[in-house]
Design a protein around this motif. Sequence first.
Motif, short mmCIF file in Angstrom:
data_model
loop_
_atom_site.label_atom_id
_atom_site.label_comp_id
_atom_site.label_asym_id
_atom_site.label_seq_id
_atom_site.Cartn_x
_atom_site.Cartn_y
_atom_site.Cartn_z
N SER A 62 0.84 -1.20 0.00
CA SER A 62 0.00 0.00 0.00
C SER A 62 0.87 1.25 0.00
O SER A 62 1.96 1.27 0.59
CB SER A 62 -0.91 0.02 1.23
OG SER A 62 -1.54 1.28 1.38
N HIS A 63 0.37 2.29 -0.66
CA HIS A 63 1.12 3.55 -0.68
C HIS A 63 0.90 4.38 0.59
O HIS A 63 1.60 5.36 0.81
CB HIS A 63 0.69 4.39 -1.89
CG HIS A 63 -0.69 4.96 -1.76
ND1 HIS A 63 -1.82 4.19 -1.87
CD2 HIS A 63 -1.12 6.23 -1.52
CE1 HIS A 63 -2.88 4.96 -1.72
NE2 HIS A 63 -2.49 6.19 -1.50
N LEU A 64 -0.06 3.98 1.41
CA LEU A 64 -0.44 4.80 2.55
C LEU A 64 0.68 4.92 3.58
O LEU A 64 0.97 6.03 4.08
CB LEU A 64 -1.70 4.22 3.21
CG LEU A 64 -2.96 4.22 2.36
CD1 LEU A 64 -4.10 3.53 3.09
CD2 LEU A 64 -3.35 5.66 1.99
N PRO A 83 4.17 4.48 3.36
CA PRO A 83 5.29 5.37 3.00
C PRO A 83 4.86 6.82 2.76
O PRO A 83 5.65 7.74 2.97
CB PRO A 83 5.83 4.74 1.71
CG PRO A 83 4.73 3.90 1.18
CD PRO A 83 3.96 3.41 2.37
N SER A 84 3.60 7.02 2.39
CA SER A 84 3.12 8.39 2.19
C SER A 84 3.09 9.14 3.51
O SER A 84 3.57 10.28 3.61
CB SER A 84 1.73 8.36 1.56
OG SER A 84 1.22 9.67 1.43
N LEU A 119 8.54 8.87 -0.07
CA LEU A 119 7.54 9.37 -1.01
C LEU A 119 7.69 8.72 -2.38
O LEU A 119 6.70 8.47 -3.08
CB LEU A 119 7.63 10.89 -1.11
CG LEU A 119 7.18 11.66 0.14
CD1 LEU A 119 7.50 13.15 -0.01
CD2 LEU A 119 5.70 11.46 0.42
N ALA A 133 6.01 5.52 -2.17
CA ALA A 133 4.56 5.72 -2.22
C ALA A 133 4.07 5.91 -3.64
O ALA A 133 3.04 5.36 -4.04
CB ALA A 133 4.17 6.92 -1.36
N ARG A 168 3.90 2.63 -5.45
CA ARG A 168 2.83 1.74 -5.00
C ARG A 168 1.42 2.28 -5.31
O ARG A 168 0.46 1.51 -5.32
CB ARG A 168 2.93 1.54 -3.49
CG ARG A 168 4.12 0.70 -3.05
CD ARG A 168 4.13 0.56 -1.53
NE ARG A 168 5.18 -0.33 -1.05
CZ ARG A 168 5.38 -0.61 0.22
NH1 ARG A 168 4.61 -0.06 1.16
NH2 ARG A 168 6.36 -1.43 0.59
N CYS A 169 1.31 3.56 -5.55
CA CYS A 169 -0.02 4.17 -5.70
C CYS A 169 -0.64 3.84 -7.05
O CYS A 169 0.02 3.96 -8.09
CB CYS A 169 0.09 5.69 -5.53
SG CYS A 169 -1.49 6.55 -5.55
N ARG A 215 -0.93 10.05 -7.27
CA ARG A 215 0.49 10.02 -7.67
C ARG A 215 0.97 11.43 -7.98
O ARG A 215 2.10 11.81 -7.64
CB ARG A 215 0.67 9.12 -8.89
CG ARG A 215 0.75 7.65 -8.57
CD ARG A 215 1.39 6.85 -9.71
NE ARG A 215 0.61 6.92 -10.92
CZ ARG A 215 -0.32 6.04 -11.28
NH1 ARG A 215 -0.58 5.01 -10.49
NH2 ARG A 215 -0.98 6.15 -12.40
N LEU A 254 1.70 13.21 -4.75
CA LEU A 254 2.95 12.73 -4.15
C LEU A 254 4.16 13.28 -4.89
O LEU A 254 5.17 13.66 -4.27
CB LEU A 254 2.97 11.20 -4.15
CG LEU A 254 1.96 10.51 -3.21
CD1 LEU A 254 1.85 9.02 -3.54
CD2 LEU A 254 2.37 10.71 -1.76
#
Length: 432
Positions: A382-384, A386-387, A406, A409, A412-413, A419, A422
């Motif tokens: 999930s990007h959550l 690392p975001s 980032l 993230a 992964r997003c 994106r 980010l």
Amino acid sequence: MARGDRAALSGREAVAAVWRIESPRIVGALARYTGDFALAEDLAQEALAEALVTWSRDGVPREPAGWLLTVGRRRAIDAFRRRAGRDERYAALAHELGEGGAATGGDPVPEADDLLFDPDRIDDDVLSLIFVSCHPVLSREARVALTLRVVGGLTSDEIARAFLVPTATVQARITRAKKALGAAGVPFGVPPADERGERLGSVLNVVYLVFTEGSSASSGDDLIRFDLAAEAQRLARVLARLAPDHSDVHGLLALLELTAARFPARTGPDGEPVLLEDQDRRRWDVAAIGRGRAALARAHEVGRGLGAYGLQAAIAECHAVAPSVEATDWERIVLLYAALGRLAPSPVVDLNRAVAVSMAQGPAAALPIVDGLEGSEVLAGSHLLPSVRGELLTRLGRPAEARQALELAVARCGNERERGLLRRKIAGLDGA
């Protein structure tokens, strides 16, 4: 446009409108009438197909929902006639309905059909339909597809577009779901009291999943899929009418209303995401906030304490009533997330609590919570995670580590709008 073309268009629009509004009542009534959920859904689709032809040619009938029911019931008689060993069933149905041809646009609807629209029976039929569509014997994907099809009135194409999967995949899920319900011998009706709580939890989870995908699209070019979120809100309102004394139902409705209230300010003119601290709160939907707070008050009133949805709604209420990010009661939000974590433990809840802690106590207090979630299987890929970590590291003045988080993230997003956001944060590190 020729007159015939206009009539055909008007007929198709009428069919679509009636189906979206009345499909749960129609399928539910046919399921009660035939005792066969899968057959009822097929009969309703056959009636819909006939309406597309007949209404475009002969005009929309005076009682369109009754027309569809009449056609569906007559198709049921045809089906029972074809089935060996069902003579008694056919005779009973034929006696009730009476012999005759299919209804046409100008035919009056038989008075017997009025019985199918008895208000109390409609409520029972729709509630039964929801419970059957969300039966635990089905996979999560099948529950979502079947609920949107038979309760939401969406077509297979619409469901496929909403979840970015092929139409054939949706159709296969629905077909398998109906076969699974038949093989398991699932009866049409509201489950007994000892099963109702667990089954209602499954129903609420499906509505929540639909709304979550609508409010924060996991993939595609749009941040918010408004139609999908609106359909989940509609289903939640139906449930609130059908189960007025269940706290979790009102908690879910409150959460959806309060979350959707921020939709108008969550995206900019070009559809780009707007962070909470940058949103123009004057654009928030005041009416939706009022409905959400009323539903939350009802959840308090009928329950012995808020459930998981109600606690999330209480968090959303904290945002809704705050005049700014700085004036938000972050300490209360931290406490609510802690309570939610005890009631429904989840790494996602812990990650959200970390964000609240960062606002209430600073990023240094939140970073250990986030780092402790690194091995979570739920958040893997999930990007959550690392975001959030990148945001905390940015605030702590550690740009090299923030960039690394980032960039992970971004990789992964799945949503193009997120994106872009980010990437703008990464570009901001270069200019810092």
